[in-house]
Enzyme design. Structure first.
Site, PDB file in Angstrom:
ATOM      1  N   ASP A 215      -0.667  -4.739   5.999  1.00 21.58           N
ATOM      2  CA  ASP A 215      -1.700  -5.624   5.448  1.00 21.58           C
ATOM      3  C   ASP A 215      -1.476  -5.874   3.958  1.00 21.58           C
ATOM      4  OD1 ASP A 215      -2.187  -2.815   5.201  1.00 21.58           O
ATOM      5  OD2 ASP A 215      -4.149  -3.273   4.344  1.00 21.58           O
ATOM      6  N   GLU A 216      -2.090  -6.942   3.486  1.00 22.47           N
ATOM      7  CA  GLU A 216      -2.184  -7.266   2.056  1.00 22.47           C
ATOM      8  C   GLU A 216      -0.855  -7.081   1.328  1.00 22.47           C
ATOM      9  OE1 GLU A 216      -6.727  -6.441   0.874  1.00 22.47           O
ATOM     10  OE2 GLU A 216      -5.582  -4.609   1.097  1.00 22.47           O
ATOM     11  N   VAL A 217       0.201  -7.677   1.875  1.00 22.50           N
ATOM     12  CA  VAL A 217       1.515  -7.522   1.262  1.00 22.50           C
ATOM     13  C   VAL A 217       1.758  -8.686   0.300  1.00 22.50           C
ATOM     14  CG1 VAL A 217       3.976  -7.271   1.696  1.00 22.50           C
ATOM     15  CG2 VAL A 217       2.323  -6.353   3.347  1.00 22.50           C
TER      16      VAL A 217
ATOM     17  N   GLU B 133      -2.653  -9.283   9.461  1.00 25.12           N
ATOM     18  CA  GLU B 133      -1.807 -10.184   8.670  1.00 25.12           C
ATOM     19  C   GLU B 133      -0.445 -10.395   9.315  1.00 25.12           C
ATOM     20  OE1 GLU B 133      -3.766  -7.850   7.418  1.00 25.12           O
ATOM     21  OE2 GLU B 133      -4.276  -8.211   5.304  1.00 25.12           O
TER      22      GLU B 133
ATOM     23  N   HIS C 227       0.818  -1.221   0.000  1.00 26.64           N
ATOM     24  CA  HIS C 227       0.000   0.000   0.000  1.00 26.64           C
ATOM     25  C   HIS C 227       0.847   1.265   0.000  1.00 26.64           C
ATOM     26  CE1 HIS C 227      -3.933  -1.903   0.401  1.00 26.64           C
ATOM     27  NE2 HIS C 227      -3.360  -2.768   1.207  1.00 26.64           N
TER      28      HIS C 227
END
Ligand SMILES: *[C@@H]1O[C@H](CO)[C@@H](O)[C@H](O)[C@H]1NC(C)=O
Ligand SMILES: *[C@@H]1O[C@H](CO)[C@@H](O)[C@H](O)[C@H]1NC(C)=O
Ligand SMILES: *[C@@H]1O[C@H](CO)[C@@H](O)[C@H](O)[C@H]1NC(C)=O
Ligand SMILES: *[C@@H]1O[C@H](CO)[C@@H](O)[C@H](O)[C@H]1NC(C)=O
Ligand SMILES: *[C@@H]1O[C@H](CO)[C@@H](O)[C@H](O)[C@H]1NC(C)=O
Length: 550
Positions: free
Chosen positions: A340-342, A391, A287
């Site tokens: 998050d969301e890596v 996460e 992000h």
């Protein structure tokens, strides 16, 4: 059916048809007109305070309030500009119908002044600050024949919560044209259930001007929320000025869609005046594509723009510089580092990063952990407690710094696991508390329980509270308030009030009418709160009708 062609019969049938249609149309378009049930009046046992206070009793007197209501402060913390400013704000809310002319009329009012006692002169706003207060509003009581309002609190922040409650008890009577309090005497003793009651706002997917952010913060104070989680930056845009790395905000959408350091300072002090902490977020290493607009070296390569380049120390120098600058702006002890969301795939496809991974004997998953832990160390070295999306916990809970606050979002069941390992936790289960999920009805927000699945009281205490999240892919200045409200208020009551007295087993219809009442209170105060029972949040009303029934 054959229709007789006798014109008289035809005329009669037409007439019948028309009047029947009018009847149909009438009953369809006109709402059922209900006699306004003077909601606050003595005969009605409903209590329209949102969120519901922990303890309260009320009576059956009606007291009028002088529009020239004065403020008397006392106690070690009484002499504070905070209280005078808050009193001015609430006076404008409470007496908005009063004209200057009427004030000169020689009318006797029951209540002439409000006394606020604040015991502590410590004005530091921090996590867990004492927000309790008591509010006494009455006349008679065996002591005096004059009405009195007394708010007593340990801190100015408790006093602010008490003023909000007082403002919700005040009702303008359109017949007498005075502000009245029904069901006095009131005795309220109140404190929040959770110390962390948040709203997250994303200003990267769409830029939100500072006046809009302030309006959101002001509206949060009506629901007694106390943490504004500012998700400032994401992959799409980098709107914030960072003095140490002045090219970073080249990642803004345009030169107009940016926040200066002074803007950020202003938001922090505006929020503080309302008892609201600002928790900033710098989401790494995913992000973060927008960072490279100003410093392309942060990208592993032009075709791999995030996660940020884990192989270069200069990446961490930038994070350190940002955090040093943030520390001067955001005094709140918690700082959100995202995580998050890596998706680390492209690290493997970038030759110099792949080489670095090989040299350090790391998988991309190890490198993700390395990145997060190194960023945490930096935040801790500046005096911050790091908050990370779940996460990080889900991937390497045993390595996570023990001070980490785990921020749940993916689903239920994470806080129980986090607190079992001794971590603090913030609840934001996207199935019930993501405001951008427009189809989640208000009662799902209301029924959510941040400590669900945790029975041990000492573990429950590790759940700091929760937060509703306003991701802004489909939200900008045109619709942000009606997407946030009123559903954020359902979560706000869950976070403040005693779950026994606000359980839905305690009559859903009562909760619904209180909820609708609060939504209309928001609209009266200029907040564009959407109809309460919409299927899709923020949709316009489907037809004519009272605010209190939609
Ligand atoms: C109001 O309250 C007083 C004291 O509790 C009680 O005696 C009285 O009957 C009440 N009046 C009405 C109209 O309910
Ligand atoms: C509310 O009342 C209960 C029971 O009397 C008491 O234990 C609790 O401390 C009270 N809460 C507040 C905020 O005064
Ligand atoms: C990068 O930083 C690490 C950790 O501080 C240090 O051990 C290493 O020597 C640095 N590398 C270079 C090339 O400066
Ligand atoms: C590389 O890491 C693996 C797994 O952590 C470990 O088993 C191995 O011994 C390491 N190799 C070297 C050369 O350090
Ligand atoms: C309803 O609320 C009251 C008042 O707080 C409480 O005593 C009672 O136990 C609640 N009932 C249920 C079913 O939760």
């Amino acid at each position: 059916m054959s229709i007789p062609l006798n014109p008289r019969t035809l005329a009669f049938q037409l007439l019948f048809f028309i009047s029947y249609s009018v009847l149909l149309v009438t009953s369809r378009t006109l709402p059922s007109i209900s006699i306004p049930d003077d909601s606050h009046s003595n005969s009605n046992s409903q209590v329209f305070i949102w969120p519901l206070p922990s303890n309260f009793t009320f009576g059956n007197q009606t007291l009028s309030i002088n529009p020239d209501l004065s403020l008397a402060v006392s106690g070690n913390g009484g002499n504070s500009g905070f209280l005078a400013d808050a009193f001015d704000r609430y006076r404008r809310i409470i007496f908005k119908h009063e004209s200057k002319l009427r004030r000169n009329v020689n009318v006797a009012y029951d209540i002439e002044k409000i006394s606020v006692v604040v015991h502590s002169d410590d004005q530091e706003l921090k996590l867990g600050v004492d927000e309790s207060y008591s509010l006494l509003l009455g006349k008679g009581n065996g002591y005096s024949i004059v009405g009195e309002v007394t708010i007593e609190a340990n801190t100015v922040y408790g006093a602010l919560r008490g003023m909000e409650t007082f403002s919700q008890l005040c009702d303008f009577n359109y017949e007498t044209k005075t502000v009245q309090v029904y069901k006095a005497p009131w005795y309220i003793s109140d404190k929040p259930k959770f110390v962390y009651r948040g709203l997250m706002l994303d200003t990267s997917r769409h830029y939100l001007p500072i006046d809009v952010i302030k309006h959101v913060i002001e509206s949060m104070s009506y629901a007694k929320l106390n943490v504004f989680h500012w998700h400032i930056i994401d992959e799409e845009s980098f709107p914030l000025e960072v003095p140490t790395y002045p090219n970073l905000w080249k990642g803004a959408y345009t030169k107009w869609e940016r926040y200066t350091v002074e803007d950020a300072n202003e938001i922090v002090s505006y929020a503080r005046a309302r008892g609201i902490n600002v928790m900033a977020e710098i989401d790494v290493p995913g992000h973060a594509e927008s960072w490279g607009a100003g410093y392309p070296d942060l990208w592993p390569s032009p075709s791999c723009r995030e996660p940020l380049d884990v192989s270069k120390n200069s990446t961490f120098d930038v994070i350190s510089g940002i955090l040093t600058d943030m520390r001067k702006i955001f005094p709140f002890g918690l700082f959100h580092l995202g995580g998050d969301e890596v998706n680390t795939d492209c690290w493997n496809y970038t030759p110099h990063v792949k080489q670095w991974l090989h040299d350090h004997n790391m998988t991309t998953k190890d490198a993700y952990q390395y990145f997060v832990l190194r960023a945490q160390e930096l935040a801790i070295s500046k005096g911050y407690t790091p908050v990370n999306w779940e996460e990080t916990f889900n991937t390497f809970s045993d390595k996570l710094n023990p001070r980490t606050v785990v921020h749940n979002w993916l689903g239920p069941g994470v806080c129980p696991k986090a607190v079992a390992k001794g971590f603090k936790c913030i609840y934001s289960n996207q199935g019930v508390w993501y405001l951008d999920h427009l189809d989640i009805p208000w009662y799902e927000y209301y029924n959510a329980d941040p400590v669900e699945g945790i029975t041990d009281a000492s573990k429950q205490e590790l759940v700091l509270g929760g937060e509703v999240c306003m991701w802004s892919e489909t939200v900008d200045a045109s619709n942000v308030q009606q997407t946030i409200w009123p559903r954020a208020a359902a979560a706000a009551e869950r976070l403040w009030s005693n779950p026994e007295s606000t359980s839905v087993g305690n009559s859903t219809s009562t909760v619904l009418s209180r909820y609708q009442y609060f939504r209309c209170l928001l609209t009266r105060r200029g907040v564009q709160a959407a109809p309460a029972t919409n299927f899709y949040a923020r949709r316009a009303p489907t037809g004519p009708g009272s605010c209190y029934e939609q």
